[in-house]
Scaffold this motif. Structure first.
Motif, PDB file in Angstrom:
ATOM      1  N   ALA A 247      35.301  59.857  41.781  1.00  0.00           N
ATOM      2  CA  ALA A 247      34.431  59.430  40.683  1.00  0.00           C
ATOM      3  C   ALA A 247      33.531  58.290  41.154  1.00  0.00           C
ATOM      4  O   ALA A 247      33.988  57.385  41.860  1.00  0.00           O
ATOM      5  CB  ALA A 247      35.259  58.987  39.485  1.00  0.00           C
ATOM      6  N   ASN A 248      32.272  58.324  40.731  1.00  0.00           N
ATOM      7  CA  ASN A 248      31.305  57.306  41.136  1.00  0.00           C
ATOM      8  C   ASN A 248      31.573  55.935  40.529  1.00  0.00           C
ATOM      9  O   ASN A 248      31.000  54.938  40.964  1.00  0.00           O
ATOM     10  CB  ASN A 248      29.884  57.728  40.758  1.00  0.00           C
ATOM     11  CG  ASN A 248      29.285  58.768  41.668  1.00  0.00           C
ATOM     12  OD1 ASN A 248      28.238  59.318  41.372  1.00  0.00           O
ATOM     13  ND2 ASN A 248      29.934  59.061  42.796  1.00  0.00           N
ATOM     14  N   ASN A 249      32.418  55.880  39.475  1.00  0.00           N
ATOM     15  CA  ASN A 249      32.808  54.570  38.935  1.00  0.00           C
ATOM     16  C   ASN A 249      34.186  54.673  38.276  1.00  0.00           C
ATOM     17  O   ASN A 249      34.736  55.767  38.095  1.00  0.00           O
ATOM     18  CB  ASN A 249      31.759  54.011  37.966  1.00  0.00           C
ATOM     19  CG  ASN A 249      31.785  54.661  36.599  1.00  0.00           C
ATOM     20  OD1 ASN A 249      32.287  55.771  36.435  1.00  0.00           O
ATOM     21  ND2 ASN A 249      31.241  53.985  35.609  1.00  0.00           N
ATOM     22  N   ASP A 250      34.749  53.537  37.919  1.00  0.00           N
ATOM     23  CA  ASP A 250      36.094  53.513  37.345  1.00  0.00           C
ATOM     24  C   ASP A 250      36.162  54.200  35.990  1.00  0.00           C
ATOM     25  O   ASP A 250      37.153  54.870  35.679  1.00  0.00           O
ATOM     26  CB  ASP A 250      36.570  52.062  37.190  1.00  0.00           C
ATOM     27  CG  ASP A 250      37.030  51.453  38.506  1.00  0.00           C
ATOM     28  OD1 ASP A 250      37.089  52.175  39.519  1.00  0.00           O
ATOM     29  OD2 ASP A 250      37.324  50.243  38.519  1.00  0.00           O
ATOM     30  N   ASP A 251      35.136  54.012  35.166  1.00  0.00           N
ATOM     31  CA  ASP A 251      35.181  54.624  33.833  1.00  0.00           C
ATOM     32  C   ASP A 251      35.325  56.145  33.925  1.00  0.00           C
ATOM     33  O   ASP A 251      36.067  56.757  33.155  1.00  0.00           O
ATOM     34  CB  ASP A 251      33.927  54.254  33.037  1.00  0.00           C
ATOM     35  CG  ASP A 251      34.134  52.988  32.208  1.00  0.00           C
ATOM     36  OD1 ASP A 251      35.184  52.345  32.368  1.00  0.00           O
ATOM     37  OD2 ASP A 251      33.245  52.639  31.407  1.00  0.00           O
ATOM     38  N   MET A 252      34.607  56.760  34.852  1.00  0.00           N
ATOM     39  CA  MET A 252      34.716  58.209  35.008  1.00  0.00           C
ATOM     40  C   MET A 252      36.058  58.600  35.610  1.00  0.00           C
ATOM     41  O   MET A 252      36.640  59.631  35.248  1.00  0.00           O
ATOM     42  CB  MET A 252      33.556  58.747  35.830  1.00  0.00           C
ATOM     43  CG  MET A 252      32.204  58.633  35.128  1.00  0.00           C
ATOM     44  SD  MET A 252      30.843  59.487  35.965  1.00  0.00           S
ATOM     45  CE  MET A 252      30.689  58.519  37.462  1.00  0.00           C
ATOM     46  N   LEU A 276      40.191  58.568  42.566  1.00  0.00           N
ATOM     47  CA  LEU A 276      39.567  57.382  43.140  1.00  0.00           C
ATOM     48  C   LEU A 276      38.345  56.970  42.350  1.00  0.00           C
ATOM     49  O   LEU A 276      37.538  57.828  41.946  1.00  0.00           O
ATOM     50  CB  LEU A 276      39.161  57.629  44.601  1.00  0.00           C
ATOM     51  CG  LEU A 276      40.306  57.889  45.583  1.00  0.00           C
ATOM     52  CD1 LEU A 276      40.500  59.397  45.741  1.00  0.00           C
ATOM     53  CD2 LEU A 276      40.011  57.275  46.942  1.00  0.00           C
ATOM     54  N   GLY A 277      38.199  55.660  42.124  1.00  0.00           N
ATOM     55  CA  GLY A 277      37.053  55.133  41.395  1.00  0.00           C
ATOM     56  C   GLY A 277      36.280  54.118  42.211  1.00  0.00           C
ATOM     57  O   GLY A 277      36.555  53.907  43.397  1.00  0.00           O
ATOM     58  N   ILE A 278      35.318  53.492  41.572  1.00  0.00           N
ATOM     59  CA  ILE A 278      34.527  52.412  42.171  1.00  0.00           C
ATOM     60  C   ILE A 278      34.180  51.422  41.057  1.00  0.00           C
ATOM     61  O   ILE A 278      33.807  51.837  39.967  1.00  0.00           O
ATOM     62  CB  ILE A 278      33.217  52.927  42.818  1.00  0.00           C
ATOM     63  CG1 ILE A 278      33.513  53.797  44.034  1.00  0.00           C
ATOM     64  CG2 ILE A 278      32.301  51.766  43.224  1.00  0.00           C
ATOM     65  CD1 ILE A 278      32.264  54.429  44.662  1.00  0.00           C
ATOM     66  N   ASP A 279      34.313  50.164  41.324  1.00  0.00           N
ATOM     67  CA  ASP A 279      33.897  49.019  40.500  1.00  0.00           C
ATOM     68  C   ASP A 279      34.963  47.944  40.428  1.00  0.00           C
ATOM     69  O   ASP A 279      34.658  46.763  40.342  1.00  0.00           O
ATOM     70  CB  ASP A 279      33.470  49.380  39.072  1.00  0.00           C
ATOM     71  CG  ASP A 279      32.011  49.808  39.001  1.00  0.00           C
ATOM     72  OD1 ASP A 279      31.262  49.507  39.958  1.00  0.00           O
ATOM     73  OD2 ASP A 279      31.629  50.438  37.998  1.00  0.00           O
ATOM     74  N   GLY A 280      36.242  48.352  40.412  1.00  0.00           N
ATOM     75  CA  GLY A 280      37.294  47.355  40.305  1.00  0.00           C
ATOM     76  C   GLY A 280      37.264  46.628  38.976  1.00  0.00           C
ATOM     77  O   GLY A 280      37.497  45.422  38.916  1.00  0.00           O
ATOM     78  N   THR A 281      36.984  47.362  37.898  1.00  0.00           N
ATOM     79  CA  THR A 281      37.009  46.759  36.563  1.00  0.00           C
ATOM     80  C   THR A 281      38.457  46.415  36.200  1.00  0.00           C
ATOM     81  O   THR A 281      39.407  46.877  36.844  1.00  0.00           O
ATOM     82  CB  THR A 281      36.443  47.722  35.511  1.00  0.00           C
ATOM     83  OG1 THR A 281      37.225  48.931  35.518  1.00  0.00           O
ATOM     84  CG2 THR A 281      34.994  48.077  35.820  1.00  0.00           C
ATOM     85  N   THR A 282      38.625  45.631  35.171  1.00  0.00           N
ATOM     86  CA  THR A 282      39.970  45.237  34.745  1.00  0.00           C
ATOM     87  C   THR A 282      40.830  46.457  34.443  1.00  0.00           C
ATOM     88  O   THR A 282      41.977  46.564  34.896  1.00  0.00           O
ATOM     89  CB  THR A 282      39.888  44.329  33.503  1.00  0.00           C
ATOM     90  OG1 THR A 282      39.113  43.169  33.824  1.00  0.00           O
ATOM     91  CG2 THR A 282      41.278  43.912  33.057  1.00  0.00           C
ATOM     92  N   VAL A 283      40.266  47.414  33.689  1.00  0.00           N
ATOM     93  CA  VAL A 283      41.034  48.613  33.338  1.00  0.00           C
ATOM     94  C   VAL A 283      41.241  49.508  34.558  1.00  0.00           C
ATOM     95  O   VAL A 283      42.256  50.199  34.673  1.00  0.00           O
ATOM     96  CB  VAL A 283      40.358  49.401  32.196  1.00  0.00           C
ATOM     97  CG1 VAL A 283      40.561  48.709  30.869  1.00  0.00           C
ATOM     98  CG2 VAL A 283      38.861  49.615  32.470  1.00  0.00           C
ATOM     99  N   GLY A 284      40.290  49.486  35.474  1.00  0.00           N
ATOM    100  CA  GLY A 284      40.444  50.254  36.703  1.00  0.00           C
ATOM    101  C   GLY A 284      41.575  49.718  37.563  1.00  0.00           C
ATOM    102  O   GLY A 284      42.407  50.478  38.083  1.00  0.00           O
ATOM    103  N   LEU A 285      41.641  48.409  37.702  1.00  0.00           N
ATOM    104  CA  LEU A 285      42.708  47.792  38.482  1.00  0.00           C
ATOM    105  C   LEU A 285      44.071  48.007  37.825  1.00  0.00           C
ATOM    106  O   LEU A 285      45.086  48.164  38.516  1.00  0.00           O
ATOM    107  CB  LEU A 285      42.430  46.295  38.656  1.00  0.00           C
ATOM    108  CG  LEU A 285      41.190  45.942  39.501  1.00  0.00           C
ATOM    109  CD1 LEU A 285      40.962  44.430  39.495  1.00  0.00           C
ATOM    110  CD2 LEU A 285      41.321  46.452  40.923  1.00  0.00           C
ATOM    111  N   GLU A 286      44.097  48.037  36.512  1.00  0.00           N
ATOM    112  CA  GLU A 286      45.359  48.317  35.798  1.00  0.00           C
ATOM    113  C   GLU A 286      45.841  49.733  36.115  1.00  0.00           C
ATOM    114  O   GLU A 286      47.050  49.964  36.280  1.00  0.00           O
ATOM    115  CB  GLU A 286      45.156  48.149  34.294  1.00  0.00           C
ATOM    116  CG  GLU A 286      45.013  46.703  33.847  1.00  0.00           C
ATOM    117  CD  GLU A 286      44.654  46.563  32.381  1.00  0.00           C
ATOM    118  OE1 GLU A 286      44.436  47.614  31.718  1.00  0.00           O
ATOM    119  OE2 GLU A 286      44.572  45.420  31.893  1.00  0.00           O
ATOM    120  N   ALA A 287      44.899  50.684  36.211  1.00  0.00           N
ATOM    121  CA  ALA A 287      45.269  52.062  36.535  1.00  0.00           C
ATOM    122  C   ALA A 287      45.802  52.157  37.962  1.00  0.00           C
ATOM    123  O   ALA A 287      46.710  52.946  38.243  1.00  0.00           O
ATOM    124  CB  ALA A 287      44.061  52.981  36.348  1.00  0.00           C
TER     125      ALA A 287
END
Length: 354
Positions: A247-252, A276-287
């Motif tokens: 995925a091009n970003n964490d949300d996706m 796999l995502g990209i951005d390292g957002t808070t919710v992404g890091l939690e996942a």
């Protein structure tokens, strides 16, 4: 005539001395402004990464107001994914007399109106996060960009998968055919980061000796719900054949995880693909911490926010930029990406709280 000129000079000197005696001698040196107004337009305030970047920006403003001894006023507007709305927001910033504008472009290929309005009004512009075309950035010497290198983000996303394959290839290659079957969730069709991330992640994987097979790819516009719908379609068509979700970003990436959960798929090496995502957002890091996402690539929101503010201050006050934020080609500030997996998650989380 000589006597008159001599008397005139003495008179001027007497006035200056008198002013100096009244403590006003500094009035002959231009003082730094005591306040700064920044107009900010974001393409979509509901974008998770942009929301976090703005939160970091506001926090950094509070820190630097104390350090710099000035008042910083922010005018933050949501362009609602509409370039015409964003163009009119710049008009409002100019009318309000902002010192500088920070623009997160809706359409990276359509910056002409923003540039011409800013140039005519002599308002410097810092574009951020959504990189405009290089030729547009060169149209005026008061245009700048703060962001990161999209090529690096795709490469590092590929490295996460490569590193996992080096130690756990059989876990990823569940059908044991020696090929990594993947689906891809992409951002916008014309977005620079989306195009480059999609290309370089595959390039990095294959250059490290792994064979891949694309089952499908779909545009989900950085959006979690759209990605969930696309992933649902992927699952209906390919089921357990999907071994990797890029995925091009964490949300996706999180949207893909939502679809996996809705489909009742248990999070295990037997039937859960590597996401796999990209951005390292808070919710992404939690996942990542939960083991739902194999890894993400940290897009330094705090670094970009601080770079934007430091540049805005430098341009407005006429001061030198700190070495950490030196301009590349007199135009760019680029903050580095960083891999985020379970192995270094603690280190990442500590850095994010500094």
């Amino acid at each position: 005539m000589k006597r008159k000129r001599y008397i005139s000079v003495l008179a001027v000197m007497s006035v200056m001395t008198a002013l100096g005696g009244c403590g006003m001698q500094n009035n002959f040196v231009e003082e730094q402004p005591k306040n700064m107004t920044i107009g900010i337009s974001v393409y979509d305030q509901y974008d998770t990464f942009i929301s976090e970047l703005m939160s970091q920006f506001q926090s950094y403003v509070k820190e630097k107001e104390k350090d710099w001894g000035i008042s910083i006023t922010l005018e933050i507007q949501n362009a609602e994914q509409n370039q015409l709305v964003q163009n009119s927001q710049l008009d409002s910033f100019i009318e309000d007399g902002v010192d500088i504008a920070c623009i997160n472009l809706v359409d990276r290929t359509d910056a002409s109106s923003i540039i011409e309005k800013a140039k005519t009004s002599d308002v410097p512009v810092i574009f951020f996060n959504r990189e405009l075309v290089k030729e547009d950035l060169e149209r005026w010497d008061k245009l700048y960009y703060v962001g990161a290198d999209a090529y690096e983000s795709g490469k590092l996303q590929g490295d996460i998968l490569v590193n996992e394959c080096e130690t756990n290839f059989d876990k990823i290659d569940r059908n044991h055919d020696g090929v990594l079957q993947y689906v891809m969730l992409e951002g916008e069709a014309s977005h620079n980061d989306s195009l480059i991330r999609s290309m370089t992640v595959i390039q990095e994987i294959t250059e490290n000796g792994y064979t891949v097979e694309k089952l499908s790819d779909e545009i989900a516009n950085w959006n979690r719900d759209q990605a969930a719908n696309k992933m649902k379609q992927f699952l209906e068509e390919f089921g357990n054949s999907i071994e990797v979700v890029l995925a091009n970003n964490d949300d996706m990436a999180l949207g893909a995880i939502d679809a996996l959960k809705t489909a009742g798929m248990e999070n295990s090496s037997e039937n859960w693909p590597a996401v796999l995502g990209i951005d390292g957002t808070t919710v992404g890091l939690e996942a990542v911490e939960k083991g739902e996402m194999l890894g993400t690539v940290l897009n330094d929101a705090r670094g970009q926010a601080s770079g934007m503010l430091e540049l805005a201050y430098s341009l407005t006050m006429g001061t030198k930029l700190p070495k950490k934020y030196q301009l590349i080609d007199d135009k760019y500030i680029r903050m580095p990406y960083k891999i985020a997996t379970k192995e270094n998650l603690g280190e990442i989380q500590v850095e994010q709280t500094k």
